[in-house]
Design a protein around this motif. Sequence first.
Motif, PDB file in Angstrom:
ATOM      1  N   PHE A 403       0.839  -1.183   0.000  1.00  0.00           N
ATOM      2  CA  PHE A 403       0.000   0.000   0.000  1.00  0.00           C
ATOM      3  C   PHE A 403       0.885   1.248   0.000  1.00  0.00           C
ATOM      4  CE2 PHE A 403       0.764  -1.070   4.406  1.00  0.00           C
ATOM      5  CZ  PHE A 403       1.027   0.155   5.023  1.00  0.00           C
ATOM      6  N   LYS A 404       0.286   2.343  -0.394  1.00  0.00           N
ATOM      7  CA  LYS A 404       1.010   3.618  -0.394  1.00  0.00           C
ATOM      8  C   LYS A 404       1.079   4.139   1.030  1.00  0.00           C
ATOM      9  CE  LYS A 404      -0.894   7.402  -1.983  1.00  0.00           C
ATOM     10  NZ  LYS A 404      -1.476   8.383  -2.920  1.00  0.00           N
ATOM     11  N   LEU A 405       2.291   4.235   1.557  1.00  0.00           N
ATOM     12  CA  LEU A 405       2.456   4.739   2.912  1.00  0.00           C
ATOM     13  C   LEU A 405       2.110   6.215   2.974  1.00  0.00           C
ATOM     14  CD1 LEU A 405       3.404   4.242   5.840  1.00  0.00           C
ATOM     15  CD2 LEU A 405       5.725   4.845   5.095  1.00  0.00           C
ATOM     16  N   TYR A 406       2.600   6.976   1.998  1.00  0.00           N
ATOM     17  CA  TYR A 406       2.266   8.399   1.966  1.00  0.00           C
ATOM     18  C   TYR A 406       2.695   9.019   0.642  1.00  0.00           C
ATOM     19  CZ  TYR A 406       7.173   9.752   2.688  1.00  0.00           C
ATOM     20  OH  TYR A 406       8.521   9.948   2.524  1.00  0.00           O
ATOM     21  N   SER A 407       2.074  10.146   0.346  1.00  0.00           N
ATOM     22  CA  SER A 407       2.505  11.036  -0.726  1.00  0.00           C
ATOM     23  C   SER A 407       3.240  12.197  -0.070  1.00  0.00           C
ATOM     24  CB  SER A 407       1.295  11.545  -1.518  1.00  0.00           C
ATOM     25  OG  SER A 407       1.549  12.815  -2.089  1.00  0.00           O
ATOM     26  N   PHE A 408       4.442  12.496  -0.509  1.00  0.00           N
ATOM     27  CA  PHE A 408       5.241  13.558   0.093  1.00  0.00           C
ATOM     28  C   PHE A 408       4.507  14.895   0.017  1.00  0.00           C
ATOM     29  CE2 PHE A 408       8.625  16.480   0.913  1.00  0.00           C
ATOM     30  CZ  PHE A 408       9.562  15.777   1.661  1.00  0.00           C
ATOM     31  N   LYS A 409       3.909  15.145  -1.119  1.00  0.00           N
ATOM     32  CA  LYS A 409       3.209  16.411  -1.332  1.00  0.00           C
ATOM     33  C   LYS A 409       2.020  16.549  -0.389  1.00  0.00           C
ATOM     34  CE  LYS A 409       1.284  19.159  -5.140  1.00  0.00           C
ATOM     35  NZ  LYS A 409       1.046  19.181  -6.606  1.00  0.00           N
ATOM     36  N   ASP A 410       1.278  15.454  -0.213  1.00  0.00           N
ATOM     37  CA  ASP A 410       0.089  15.504   0.626  1.00  0.00           C
ATOM     38  C   ASP A 410       0.431  15.614   2.105  1.00  0.00           C
ATOM     39  OD1 ASP A 410      -1.442  15.313  -1.616  1.00  0.00           O
ATOM     40  OD2 ASP A 410      -1.918  13.183  -1.381  1.00  0.00           O
ATOM     41  N   ILE A 411       1.393  14.822   2.542  1.00  0.00           N
ATOM     42  CA  ILE A 411       1.647  14.747   3.983  1.00  0.00           C
ATOM     43  C   ILE A 411       2.380  15.972   4.514  1.00  0.00           C
ATOM     44  CG2 ILE A 411       3.885  13.548   3.934  1.00  0.00           C
ATOM     45  CD1 ILE A 411       2.825  11.768   6.189  1.00  0.00           C
ATOM     46  N   TYR A 412       3.216  16.607   3.669  1.00  0.00           N
ATOM     47  CA  TYR A 412       4.000  17.751   4.132  1.00  0.00           C
ATOM     48  C   TYR A 412       3.506  19.083   3.577  1.00  0.00           C
ATOM     49  CZ  TYR A 412       7.165  14.147   5.777  1.00  0.00           C
ATOM     50  OH  TYR A 412       7.695  13.046   6.418  1.00  0.00           O
TER      51      TYR A 412
END
Length: 591
Positions: A403-412
């Motif tokens: 699974f996608k742990l995170y999107s850099f753009k979204d999380i930060y």
Amino acid sequence: MGETRNAYRILVGKSEGKRLLGRPRRRWVYNIKIDLREIGWDGIDWIDLAQDRDQWRALVNMAADVLTIVQLSDIHHDPTYLPGGNAVCGKPMCCRSSQGSPENRDASAGYWGDYRSCDTPWNIFEDTVQQIKRTHQRIDYIYMTGDIVDHAIWNTSIEKNSDVITKVLKQLQADFPDTPVFPILGNHEPSPLNVFAPHYITNKKVSTNWLYQISAEMWSVWLPSETRETILKGGFYTVLAQPGFRIIALNNNVCYHFNWWLIYNPRDQDDQLKWLAETLLQSEKAAEKVHILGHIPSGDTECLRTWSREFHKIIERFENTVIAIFNGHTHNDHFHVYYAIEEPTHPVSVSVNGGSVTPFSDLNSNYKIYTVDSATYNILDSETWIFNLTKANTNASVNPTWFKLYSFKDIYGVESLTPTEMDKLTHRLAANRSLLEEYSRCHWQRDLDRHQVFGVYYTDVGGLERRLRVFETRVLRGMFGPKRDEVTGGLRKLHNEELHKLYSSPSTIKMIKSKRMRLARYYVKNADTALANGCDSQCLKTKLCYTATAKMGDSTQCDRLMQEYEAANERGGDSGIINTVSGYLKPLING
């Protein structure tokens, strides 16, 4: 190009402006259908597709004509990995067929790998490649940033290392026959380990020429013939990937402090830095943009200070040409911002790290996906994809769930991964300890199962606080359990007032953390001491400094960030001491 730009405008819902005179009024939904039909995409069920955020984003990226780049790093395949083998062997690396039987069941190696000092079994690598093929239909390039060979440092040989390198690269060739792969060397590839001799050393006992020869041969499937000369000289090369876009692949393992040839001759080995500067000068004249691949981050303490300094000078000189740098080696998911030497507030470049396919050690296997602007070649976003190893090892017959742990753009909350945006982020990390703690969790690729908490699934991060307010009492009851009624003697659930007293007591933090760790045992390894210990203030400061240290030994940016960090704590803003239940639940829901 015009059609794809129109498609991008349609898919992201850009306003059409004023209605043309005489044009009938239409609903927005109908406009989408008409416009998609005009560009030949009328076969897409856009309503169903739009419900899946990842698929819709992929379609938008296709319409916007962006590049998709996969980074695979630090595979470290162990050909002797034995499921059920000894994972607590007392050696630098365990789980090998030659290390005997485990003393008990808890010491046995998992089928899909092990968090302890064990490297990648073949089934993990195969599943990683298949996962990429299944999930990411359009891949333009694959960056492979070194370290194919395992951590059995006492057991290297030219024959063994050659076999592992050949096996992994042939598998990539078979699975991605039409996708350009750009590989580089890691410090584990040579034998003896870490030691890269100058090209003029021909004694077979110590020469690295065998590695350069096998690399030139295996890489020739993806690289043009003109790269062979520099690969044979020192394991580095350059390729014009497409008009206006160049990739430079370095063998910066020569800067590694365990490369004993640095003692023999500490100068620019094989004239690689000189070649780099000359290549970038030609790129500058041709108005090309460049991505640089190098295994070891130049700001790492393991890179020779002199080499790091000179590399930094080159990056600063060509700041308008070098768009991004891609590293491996550390096995962690982090970034560095490069700053001008004479103007330390001016960011000039950024490097990103690919993490690792190997779980060695206390890590979940991962790969990264980058969305890159096809005009500027800036990184627009990066995604980290993982699977939880503890969960995977509960069933050997079922493949891991990625699974996608995170999107850099979204999380930060960054606009992109350009130097300016990443510089802003470092200052936000310094001022916001909760954000820094989130970065720390992503840095170590830990998974507290961002998808499921007690059987309830969440996808909308924006509504997190509202959901937590409704849900936290239920979760607290799961944490603290029932209470024996003093009158009836039976068990009953805790009342809201009783829960409030429990989580507002001075010992709350310690108690909730221990409860949470027990609840998370299905998703996070029980014996994961790094996760259990967390990351204290000193740990967070170290990681914060690391983001802004691109030149080994240079603490200029670190000192600035430490001042901001301490000032934020003195102001009593976001102290980072999570004193509410919601704060403890965010990692469980939000990864």
